[in-house]
Design a protein around this motif. Sequence first.
Motif, PDB file in Angstrom:
ATOM      1  N   MET A   1       0.844  -1.173   0.000  1.00  0.00           N
ATOM      2  CA  MET A   1       0.000   0.000   0.000  1.00  0.00           C
ATOM      3  C   MET A   1       0.893   1.241   0.000  1.00  0.00           C
ATOM      4  N   GLU A   2       0.572   2.156  -0.923  1.00  0.00           N
ATOM      5  CA  GLU A   2       1.357   3.379  -1.021  1.00  0.00           C
ATOM      6  C   GLU A   2       1.087   4.292   0.168  1.00  0.00           C
ATOM      7  N   LYS A   3       2.175   4.888   0.668  1.00  0.00           N
ATOM      8  CA  LYS A   3       2.080   5.800   1.814  1.00  0.00           C
ATOM      9  C   LYS A   3       2.116   7.231   1.284  1.00  0.00           C
ATOM     10  N   ILE A   4       1.038   7.992   1.568  1.00  0.00           N
ATOM     11  CA  ILE A   4       0.908   9.354   1.072  1.00  0.00           C
ATOM     12  C   ILE A   4       0.879  10.316   2.253  1.00  0.00           C
ATOM     13  N   GLY A   5       1.762  11.297   2.243  1.00  0.00           N
ATOM     14  CA  GLY A   5       1.757  12.333   3.257  1.00  0.00           C
ATOM     15  C   GLY A   5       0.811  13.446   2.841  1.00  0.00           C
ATOM     16  N   VAL A   6      -0.051  13.874   3.759  1.00  0.00           N
ATOM     17  CA  VAL A   6      -1.030  14.919   3.443  1.00  0.00           C
ATOM     18  C   VAL A   6      -0.978  15.993   4.525  1.00  0.00           C
ATOM     19  N   GLU A   7      -0.859  17.248   4.091  1.00  0.00           N
ATOM     20  CA  GLU A   7      -0.849  18.376   5.020  1.00  0.00           C
ATOM     21  C   GLU A   7      -2.177  18.416   5.779  1.00  0.00           C
ATOM     22  N   GLY A   8      -2.122  18.776   7.045  1.00  0.00           N
ATOM     23  CA  GLY A   8      -3.271  18.712   7.941  1.00  0.00           C
ATOM     24  C   GLY A   8      -4.499  19.474   7.513  1.00  0.00           C
ATOM     25  N   THR A   9      -4.344  20.557   6.777  1.00  0.00           N
ATOM     26  CA  THR A   9      -5.494  21.367   6.383  1.00  0.00           C
ATOM     27  C   THR A   9      -6.313  20.743   5.255  1.00  0.00           C
ATOM     28  N   LEU A  10      -5.799  19.699   4.636  1.00  0.00           N
ATOM     29  CA  LEU A  10      -6.445  19.096   3.464  1.00  0.00           C
ATOM     30  C   LEU A  10      -7.299  17.891   3.843  1.00  0.00           C
ATOM     31  N   THR A  11      -8.289  18.106   4.693  1.00  0.00           N
ATOM     32  CA  THR A  11      -9.099  16.991   5.192  1.00  0.00           C
ATOM     33  C   THR A  11      -9.904  16.314   4.088  1.00  0.00           C
ATOM     34  N   ASP A  12     -10.396  17.088   3.111  1.00  0.00           N
ATOM     35  CA  ASP A  12     -11.159  16.483   2.018  1.00  0.00           C
ATOM     36  C   ASP A  12     -10.268  15.599   1.148  1.00  0.00           C
ATOM     37  N   VAL A  13      -9.027  16.025   0.928  1.00  0.00           N
ATOM     38  CA  VAL A  13      -8.074  15.238   0.150  1.00  0.00           C
ATOM     39  C   VAL A  13      -7.699  13.977   0.918  1.00  0.00           C
ATOM     40  N   ARG A  14      -7.467  14.115   2.217  1.00  0.00           N
ATOM     41  CA  ARG A  14      -7.130  12.974   3.066  1.00  0.00           C
ATOM     42  C   ARG A  14      -8.225  11.908   2.976  1.00  0.00           C
ATOM     43  N   GLN A  15      -9.476  12.322   3.127  1.00  0.00           N
ATOM     44  CA  GLN A  15     -10.594  11.393   3.102  1.00  0.00           C
ATOM     45  C   GLN A  15     -10.708  10.711   1.738  1.00  0.00           C
ATOM     46  N   ALA A  16     -10.577  11.477   0.666  1.00  0.00           N
ATOM     47  CA  ALA A  16     -10.690  10.911  -0.679  1.00  0.00           C
ATOM     48  C   ALA A  16      -9.591   9.889  -0.944  1.00  0.00           C
ATOM     49  N   LEU A  17      -8.362  10.179  -0.504  1.00  0.00           N
ATOM     50  CA  LEU A  17      -7.255   9.240  -0.711  1.00  0.00           C
ATOM     51  C   LEU A  17      -7.427   7.979   0.135  1.00  0.00           C
ATOM     52  N   GLN A  18      -7.930   8.130   1.356  1.00  0.00           N
ATOM     53  CA  GLN A  18      -8.190   6.960   2.204  1.00  0.00           C
ATOM     54  C   GLN A  18      -9.229   6.061   1.563  1.00  0.00           C
ATOM     55  N   GLU A  19     -10.260   6.656   0.977  1.00  0.00           N
ATOM     56  CA  GLU A  19     -11.302   5.879   0.307  1.00  0.00           C
ATOM     57  C   GLU A  19     -10.752   5.100  -0.883  1.00  0.00           C
ATOM     58  N   LYS A  20      -9.679   5.609  -1.484  1.00  0.00           N
ATOM     59  CA  LYS A  20      -9.046   4.923  -2.610  1.00  0.00           C
ATOM     60  C   LYS A  20      -8.041   3.866  -2.145  1.00  0.00           C
ATOM     61  N   GLY A  21      -7.869   3.739  -0.817  1.00  0.00           N
ATOM     62  CA  GLY A  21      -7.018   2.692  -0.289  1.00  0.00           C
ATOM     63  C   GLY A  21      -5.587   3.078   0.021  1.00  0.00           C
ATOM     64  N   TYR A  22      -5.285   4.367  -0.009  1.00  0.00           N
ATOM     65  CA  TYR A  22      -3.935   4.810   0.325  1.00  0.00           C
ATOM     66  C   TYR A  22      -3.747   4.867   1.837  1.00  0.00           C
ATOM     67  N   ASP A  23      -2.509   4.616   2.284  1.00  0.00           N
ATOM     68  CA  ASP A  23      -2.114   4.769   3.687  1.00  0.00           C
ATOM     69  C   ASP A  23      -1.716   6.232   3.869  1.00  0.00           C
ATOM     70  N   ILE A  24      -2.420   6.962   4.734  1.00  0.00           N
ATOM     71  CA  ILE A  24      -2.217   8.398   4.890  1.00  0.00           C
ATOM     72  C   ILE A  24      -1.388   8.715   6.127  1.00  0.00           C
ATOM     73  N   VAL A  25      -0.424   9.630   5.953  1.00  0.00           N
ATOM     74  CA  VAL A  25       0.436  10.106   7.031  1.00  0.00           C
ATOM     75  C   VAL A  25       0.210  11.606   7.171  1.00  0.00           C
ATOM     76  N   ASP A  26       0.032  12.089   8.400  1.00  0.00           N
ATOM     77  CA  ASP A  26      -0.095  13.528   8.648  1.00  0.00           C
ATOM     78  C   ASP A  26       1.259  14.200   8.453  1.00  0.00           C
ATOM     79  N   LEU A  27       1.299  15.253   7.652  1.00  0.00           N
ATOM     80  CA  LEU A  27       2.528  16.020   7.468  1.00  0.00           C
ATOM     81  C   LEU A  27       2.525  17.193   8.428  1.00  0.00           C
TER      82      LEU A  27
END
Length: 81
Positions: A1-27
């Motif tokens: 599973m790909e690990k994607i770092g997402v800046e904290g203010t981008l909650t909509d992007v974080r949610q969309a990427l999680q729904e696609k199966g990405y592993d999300i890391v808070d930047l």
Amino acid sequence: MEKIGVEGTLTDVRQALQEKGYDIVDLRNEEDARGCDCCVISGQDQNVMGMADVVTQGAVISAHGMTADEVCQVVDERNNR
């Protein structure tokens, strides 16, 4: 599973990427970006001095002016999905 770092203010992007199966890391700082396949930043804070230290070999995507779906499409392309 790909690990994607997402800046904290981008909650909509974080949610969309999680729904696609990405592993999300808070930047929150540079250390959080280490080991990420890709990082998504808001693009609000630009480096006016033009100086940067390389902390990840993955792509850095500025979400400035993009929808969450557009960001997901770019992330998918960068990760060959």
